[in-house]
Design a protein around this motif. Structure first.
Motif, PDB file in Angstrom:
ATOM      1  N   SER A 192      50.971  18.945  71.185  1.00  0.00           N
ATOM      2  CA  SER A 192      51.621  19.858  70.245  1.00  0.00           C
ATOM      3  C   SER A 192      50.655  20.251  69.132  1.00  0.00           C
ATOM      4  O   SER A 192      49.554  19.699  69.019  1.00  0.00           O
ATOM      5  CB  SER A 192      52.857  19.190  69.642  1.00  0.00           C
ATOM      6  OG  SER A 192      52.466  18.071  68.840  1.00  0.00           O
ATOM      7  N   ILE A 193      51.081  21.190  68.289  1.00  0.00           N
ATOM      8  CA  ILE A 193      50.258  21.622  67.159  1.00  0.00           C
ATOM      9  C   ILE A 193      49.997  20.442  66.222  1.00  0.00           C
ATOM     10  O   ILE A 193      48.894  20.290  65.687  1.00  0.00           O
ATOM     11  CB  ILE A 193      50.953  22.763  66.389  1.00  0.00           C
ATOM     12  CG1 ILE A 193      51.117  23.994  67.286  1.00  0.00           C
ATOM     13  CG2 ILE A 193      50.149  23.125  65.143  1.00  0.00           C
ATOM     14  CD1 ILE A 193      49.802  24.586  67.749  1.00  0.00           C
ATOM     15  N   LEU A 194      51.019  19.580  66.027  1.00  0.00           N
ATOM     16  CA  LEU A 194      50.858  18.404  65.166  1.00  0.00           C
ATOM     17  C   LEU A 194      49.810  17.460  65.732  1.00  0.00           C
ATOM     18  O   LEU A 194      48.950  16.957  65.000  1.00  0.00           O
ATOM     19  CB  LEU A 194      52.201  17.678  65.018  1.00  0.00           C
ATOM     20  CG  LEU A 194      52.170  16.384  64.187  1.00  0.00           C
ATOM     21  CD1 LEU A 194      51.720  16.676  62.762  1.00  0.00           C
ATOM     22  CD2 LEU A 194      53.551  15.713  64.196  1.00  0.00           C
ATOM     23  N   ASP A 195      49.876  17.215  67.041  1.00  0.00           N
ATOM     24  CA  ASP A 195      48.892  16.338  67.690  1.00  0.00           C
ATOM     25  C   ASP A 195      47.486  16.903  67.543  1.00  0.00           C
ATOM     26  O   ASP A 195      46.535  16.158  67.274  1.00  0.00           O
ATOM     27  CB  ASP A 195      49.231  16.172  69.176  1.00  0.00           C
ATOM     28  CG  ASP A 195      50.534  15.408  69.392  1.00  0.00           C
ATOM     29  OD1 ASP A 195      50.867  14.588  68.529  1.00  0.00           O
ATOM     30  OD2 ASP A 195      51.198  15.656  70.409  1.00  0.00           O
ATOM     31  N   GLN A 196      47.353  18.196  67.711  1.00  0.00           N
ATOM     32  CA  GLN A 196      46.047  18.835  67.600  1.00  0.00           C
ATOM     33  C   GLN A 196      45.527  18.786  66.161  1.00  0.00           C
ATOM     34  O   GLN A 196      44.325  18.655  65.931  1.00  0.00           O
ATOM     35  CB  GLN A 196      46.129  20.285  68.092  1.00  0.00           C
ATOM     36  CG  GLN A 196      46.449  20.396  69.584  1.00  0.00           C
ATOM     37  CD  GLN A 196      46.488  21.826  70.069  1.00  0.00           C
ATOM     38  OE1 GLN A 196      45.778  22.686  69.569  1.00  0.00           O
ATOM     39  NE2 GLN A 196      47.321  22.101  71.071  1.00  0.00           N
TER      40      GLN A 196
END
Length: 207
Positions: free
Chosen positions: A142-146
């Motif tokens: 996800s964007i958060l993980d990235q």
């Protein structure tokens, strides 16, 4: 979460290799003044950061759009790294005339030195670019993980900058002769890493 952060840190540390960048930095800046060395270190890490952030954001899309497999990218990076390693091994030591000329190097010339070989391929190596693309796979993360991955990468790059800035002290201790010896030894190791990248890329491409 902590285990994921540790894993990402270890992976990025291995591919960016902050310690391995120090001998490259010393060999390329031994003829510069302390102020010029600091400037080169700052520019090299800044450029490497921008390159890796670029691959983090659009690297996967770019490679897919150009239909370039990661294995081909790895082979190309291995070739560039091998050429640079050979210059470290067989390159002549800096003559006094070049040392005098270096005192008058412009900011653009120092920037060129920061780009190659320090920022690319030493810090932002092909392996680091590939690792960033894989650790931020749009289909898996996800964007958060990235964003978390980007934060871990920035921490490793800050450590790299600290080691490069501290390398001036190492230069004073070992002198130009010591730096020349380290340059050739590390060139040999770098050549082995480059050949390994080449072979792994060829293997992945065909098999």
């Amino acid at each position: 979460m902590i285990s994921i952060l540790v894993t990402q840190f270890v992976v990025l540390w291995a591919v960016i290799d902050p310690i391995g960048s120090v001998p490259v930095y010393l060999s390329q800046t031994q003829h510069l003044s302390a102020k010029q060395r600091k400037l080169v270190a700052l520019k090299a890490v800044a450029i490497a950061t921008l390159v890796l952030l670029f691959f983090l954001i659009v690297g996967q899309l770019l490679l897919e759009a150009m239909q370039i497999p990661l294995s081909a990218f790895q082979v190309a990076g291995g070739l560039v790294l091998l050429i640079f390693a050979l210059t470290m091994i067989f390159g002549e030591s800096k003559p006094e005339q070049e040392q005098k000329m270096s005192e008058e190097m412009s900011h653009s010339e120092l920037a060129d030195l920061a780009v190659y070989p320090l920022a690319i391929p030493s810090i932002a190596s092909p392996g680091a670019m590939m690792a960033i693309v894989m650790l931020t796979d749009n289909s898996r993360y996800s964007i958060l993980d990235q964003s978390i991955t980007a934060g871990v990468m920035l921490v490793v790059l800050l450590i790299t900058l600290g080691l490069l800035l501290g390398a001036t002290f190492i230069q004073k201790v070992i002198g130009n002769v010591g730096a020349a010896i380290i340059s050739r030894v590390m060139g040999l190791i770098l050549a082995a890493v480059a050949v390994n990248n080449l072979l792994m890329g060829i293997k992945d491409f065909y098999f």
